[in-house]
Scaffold this motif. Structure first.
Motif, mmCIF file in Angstrom:
data_model
loop_
_atom_site.group_PDB
_atom_site.id
_atom_site.type_symbol
_atom_site.label_atom_id
_atom_site.label_comp_id
_atom_site.label_asym_id
_atom_site.label_seq_id
_atom_site.Cartn_x
_atom_site.Cartn_y
_atom_site.Cartn_z
ATOM 1 N N GLY A 1 9.241 13.471 -38.306
ATOM 2 C CA GLY A 1 9.322 12.266 -39.192
ATOM 3 C C GLY A 1 10.670 11.595 -39.093
ATOM 4 O O GLY A 1 10.985 10.440 -39.331
ATOM 5 N N TYR A 2 11.633 12.142 -38.282
ATOM 6 C CA TYR A 2 12.990 11.698 -38.138
ATOM 7 C C TYR A 2 12.590 10.469 -36.831
ATOM 8 O O TYR A 2 13.298 9.381 -37.078
ATOM 9 N N GLY A 3 11.738 10.875 -36.016
ATOM 10 C CA GLY A 3 11.274 9.779 -35.104
ATOM 11 C C GLY A 3 10.900 8.663 -35.663
ATOM 12 O O GLY A 3 10.961 7.293 -35.371
ATOM 13 N N ILE A 4 9.841 8.823 -36.726
ATOM 14 C CA ILE A 4 9.385 7.668 -37.379
ATOM 15 C C ILE A 4 10.381 6.788 -38.111
ATOM 16 O O ILE A 4 10.275 5.575 -38.118
ATOM 17 N N ALA A 5 11.258 7.535 -38.708
ATOM 18 C CA ALA A 5 12.343 6.775 -39.479
ATOM 19 C C ALA A 5 13.142 6.008 -38.462
ATOM 20 O O ALA A 5 13.575 4.698 -38.715
ATOM 21 N N ALA A 6 13.235 6.518 -37.257
ATOM 22 C CA ALA A 6 14.254 5.717 -36.202
ATOM 23 C C ALA A 6 13.269 4.442 -35.959
ATOM 24 O O ALA A 6 14.119 3.452 -35.816
ATOM 25 N N LEU A 7 12.153 4.561 -35.791
ATOM 26 C CA LEU A 7 11.533 3.384 -35.317
ATOM 27 C C LEU A 7 11.233 2.516 -36.311
ATOM 28 O O LEU A 7 11.149 1.216 -36.228
ATOM 29 N N LEU A 8 11.181 2.663 -37.650
ATOM 30 C CA LEU A 8 11.022 2.020 -38.723
ATOM 31 C C LEU A 8 12.570 1.117 -38.963
ATOM 32 O O LEU A 8 12.538 -0.046 -38.937
ATOM 33 N N ALA A 9 13.616 2.026 -38.657
ATOM 34 C CA ALA A 9 14.930 1.504 -38.684
ATOM 35 C C ALA A 9 15.040 0.282 -37.626
ATOM 36 O O ALA A 9 15.640 -0.918 -37.558
ATOM 37 N N LEU A 10 14.461 0.562 -36.463
ATOM 38 C CA LEU A 10 14.195 -0.469 -35.376
ATOM 39 C C LEU A 10 13.583 -1.529 -35.455
ATOM 40 O O LEU A 10 13.789 -2.586 -34.827
ATOM 41 N N GLY A 11 12.821 -1.523 -36.403
ATOM 42 C CA GLY A 11 11.991 -2.875 -36.914
ATOM 43 C C GLY A 11 10.550 -2.938 -36.742
ATOM 44 O O GLY A 11 9.920 -3.735 -37.161
ATOM 45 N N ALA A 12 10.043 -1.734 -36.510
ATOM 46 C CA ALA A 12 8.669 -1.248 -36.597
ATOM 47 C C ALA A 12 7.909 -1.083 -38.024
ATOM 48 O O ALA A 12 8.968 -0.902 -38.984
ATOM 49 N N ASP A 13 6.673 -1.563 -38.228
ATOM 50 C CA ASP A 13 6.207 -1.695 -39.586
ATOM 51 C C ASP A 13 5.456 -0.345 -39.737
ATOM 52 O O ASP A 13 5.038 -0.119 -40.772
ATOM 53 N N ALA A 14 5.107 0.378 -38.657
ATOM 54 C CA ALA A 14 4.432 1.580 -38.802
ATOM 55 C C ALA A 14 4.579 2.256 -37.113
ATOM 56 O O ALA A 14 5.344 1.814 -36.279
ATOM 57 N N VAL A 15 4.363 3.489 -37.161
ATOM 58 C CA VAL A 15 4.417 4.333 -35.919
ATOM 59 C C VAL A 15 3.180 5.034 -35.541
ATOM 60 O O VAL A 15 2.582 5.651 -36.486
ATOM 61 N N GLN A 16 2.841 5.002 -34.295
ATOM 62 C CA GLN A 16 1.767 5.538 -33.675
ATOM 63 C C GLN A 16 2.251 6.734 -33.102
ATOM 64 O O GLN A 16 3.221 7.055 -32.218
ATOM 65 N N LEU A 17 1.429 7.951 -33.344
ATOM 66 C CA LEU A 17 1.688 9.225 -32.803
ATOM 67 C C LEU A 17 0.400 9.729 -32.236
ATOM 68 O O LEU A 17 -0.662 9.718 -32.958
ATOM 69 N N GLY A 18 0.520 10.030 -30.877
ATOM 70 C CA GLY A 18 -0.616 10.607 -30.151
ATOM 71 C C GLY A 18 -0.334 12.197 -29.865
ATOM 72 O O GLY A 18 -1.381 12.885 -30.388
ATOM 73 N N THR A 19 0.712 12.539 -29.322
ATOM 74 C CA THR A 19 0.709 13.914 -28.761
ATOM 75 C C THR A 19 0.671 14.861 -29.936
ATOM 76 O O THR A 19 0.080 16.041 -29.998
ATOM 77 N N ARG A 20 1.398 14.399 -31.111
ATOM 78 C CA ARG A 20 1.667 15.203 -31.977
ATOM 79 C C ARG A 20 0.226 15.545 -32.527
ATOM 80 O O ARG A 20 -0.074 16.684 -33.111
ATOM 81 N N PHE A 21 -0.815 14.591 -32.763
ATOM 82 C CA PHE A 21 -2.002 14.832 -33.351
ATOM 83 C C PHE A 21 -3.006 15.430 -32.389
ATOM 84 O O PHE A 21 -3.955 16.138 -32.747
ATOM 85 N N MET A 22 -2.699 15.221 -31.108
ATOM 86 C CA MET A 22 -3.340 15.871 -30.101
ATOM 87 C C MET A 22 -3.293 17.519 -30.337
ATOM 88 O O MET A 22 -4.380 18.219 -30.050
ATOM 89 N N LEU A 23 -2.126 17.830 -30.788
ATOM 90 C CA LEU A 23 -1.801 19.357 -31.216
ATOM 91 C C LEU A 23 -2.227 19.663 -32.337
ATOM 92 O O LEU A 23 -1.472 20.031 -33.214
ATOM 93 N N SER A 24 -3.421 19.388 -33.050
ATOM 94 C CA SER A 24 -3.913 19.670 -34.304
ATOM 95 C C SER A 24 -5.252 20.658 -34.275
ATOM 96 O O SER A 24 -5.843 20.606 -32.869
ATOM 97 N N GLU A 25 -5.664 21.066 -35.084
ATOM 98 C CA GLU A 25 -6.894 22.011 -35.056
ATOM 99 C C GLU A 25 -8.041 21.222 -34.903
ATOM 100 O O GLU A 25 -8.905 21.481 -34.173
ATOM 101 N N GLU A 26 -7.876 19.843 -35.402
ATOM 102 C CA GLU A 26 -9.249 19.130 -35.406
ATOM 103 C C GLU A 26 -9.205 18.327 -34.064
ATOM 104 O O GLU A 26 -10.484 17.850 -33.777
ATOM 105 N N ALA A 27 -8.328 18.311 -33.285
ATOM 106 C CA ALA A 27 -8.495 17.389 -32.245
ATOM 107 C C ALA A 27 -9.500 18.414 -31.164
ATOM 108 O O ALA A 27 -9.592 19.225 -30.969
ATOM 109 N N ASN A 28 -10.355 17.077 -30.298
ATOM 110 C CA ASN A 28 -11.585 17.607 -29.758
ATOM 111 C C ASN A 28 -11.089 17.922 -28.464
ATOM 112 O O ASN A 28 -11.553 17.216 -27.623
ATOM 113 N N LEU A 29 -10.461 19.082 -28.064
ATOM 114 C CA LEU A 29 -10.134 19.242 -26.792
ATOM 115 C C LEU A 29 -10.362 20.854 -26.539
ATOM 116 O O LEU A 29 -10.254 21.672 -27.412
#
Length: 321
Positions: free
Chosen positions: A179-207
């Motif tokens: 969430g700290y990275g999300i806050a940083a990119l929102l402060a940078l001017g983004a309207d949303a943040v995309q996370l890949g690797t974090r969700f890749m390491l989820s139980e539901e990821a099909n890997l």
């Protein structure tokens, strides 16, 4: 808590958190549905999917959630036109497209009210996509897994540069796992943040479990960008990336381009993610792998991200006199 941005309003989501479309990892229903149910935007990765499997997955996602979701489609993939026809027929609410021009496709998606987000890694591509009329951009920097920019410009710089050129809703991606990275990119001017690797390491990821463990064991310096002379890929270091690095040091891309292309094609993402060959396959992951130390359910990941985002925003507010 909910956060109001141009993109949360546009997409109808509670939090400005988008799960990246990751071939194999989110080529399924469970992960996108879990993220959408938790208030983010879950994304099905259509890249490696057969048409019948994608149709089935769309039905499953709609059985699992009544929240907005998206489909990621690389426009260069074989059979892309048939996939796009299916997405129109199924009236998929959000399209996240990459690696191709959106011009020829936008009209029929806008006709039924879909939102089209376009993935870019370079300023010139951002300009062209915005001029074509996309609803928003996903801007990635070199920290990202998969196919980041070969020029190795960071997300921090890339996003700010794009915002100097275009004025449309923007998703920032690359190098974020909390969430700290999300806050940083929102402060940078983004309207949303995309996370890949974090969700890749989820139980539901099909890997394959070996793939998840390889990424979980990686630290922040354990990924490398290979294939700069072709379509660059950020992957965890292994025997394949070492072979490519050696070939690049020996000048193979310049003196023997066909051999270099054959070397890059000798490994695949499927080899690692589906078969579990994490030594010789492409173990695609971002630098943020080194920030992740635990495999969790996607809902728990979302809860943690939101909690950390609240803490980061509170810290910023406390700095005001």
């Amino acid at each position: 808590m909910s956060i109001d941005t141009r993109l949360t309003r546009l997409l109808g989501i509670r939090y400005p958190i988008i799960q990246a479309g990751m071939s194999w990892a989110s080529s399924c229903a469970a992960l996108p549905a879990a993220v959408s149910n938790a208030g983010g935007l879950g994304v099905i990765a259509a890249g490696p999917m057969r048409l019948a499997d994608l149709a089935s997955t769309l039905r499953q996602v709609r059985e699992l959630t009544d929240k907005p979701f998206a489909v990621n489609i690389p426009l260069y993939r074989k059979g892309a036109d048939e996939v796009l026809d299916l997405l129109v027929a199924e009236r998929v609410p959000v399209i996240v497209a990459s690696q191709g021009s959106p011009k020829a496709h936008l009209q029929r998606f806008k006709a039924y009210g879909a939102t089209w987000l376009h993935v870019v890694a370079f300023v010139e591509h951002a300009r062209k996509a915005a001029a074509a009329g996309v609803d928003g951009l996903v801007v990635v920097g070199s920290e990202a897994g998969g196919h980041p920019p070969a020029n190795e410009v960071s997300t921090l710089v890339n996003v700010r540069r794009v915002l100097q050129e275009v004025d449309c809703p923007l998703v920032a991606g690359g190098g974020v796992a909390d969430g700290y990275g999300i806050a940083a990119l929102l402060a940078l001017g983004a309207d949303a943040v995309q996370l890949g690797t974090r969700f890749m390491l989820s139980e539901e990821a099909n890997l394959h479990p070996a793939y998840k463990q390889k990424v979980l064991d990686a630290d922040i310096a354990d990924t490398v960008l290979v294939g700069r002379g072709s379509l660059p890929v950020r992957s965890v270091r292994n025997a394949f990336t070492e072979r490519v690095a050696l070939a690049e040091r020996d000048g193979m891309p310049q003196v023997a381009p066909d051999d270099y292309a054959a070397l890059l094609a000798s490994a695949s993402l499927k080899q690692a993610s589906f078969d579990g060959d994490v030594d010789n396959g492409k173990v695609e992951a971002g630098q943020s792998a080194g920030l992740i130390h635990q495999l969790l359910p996607a809902a728990a990941i979302m809860h943690s991200l939101i909690e950390e985002l609240e803490q980061a925003l509170a810290r910023l507010r406390a700095m005001q006199p």
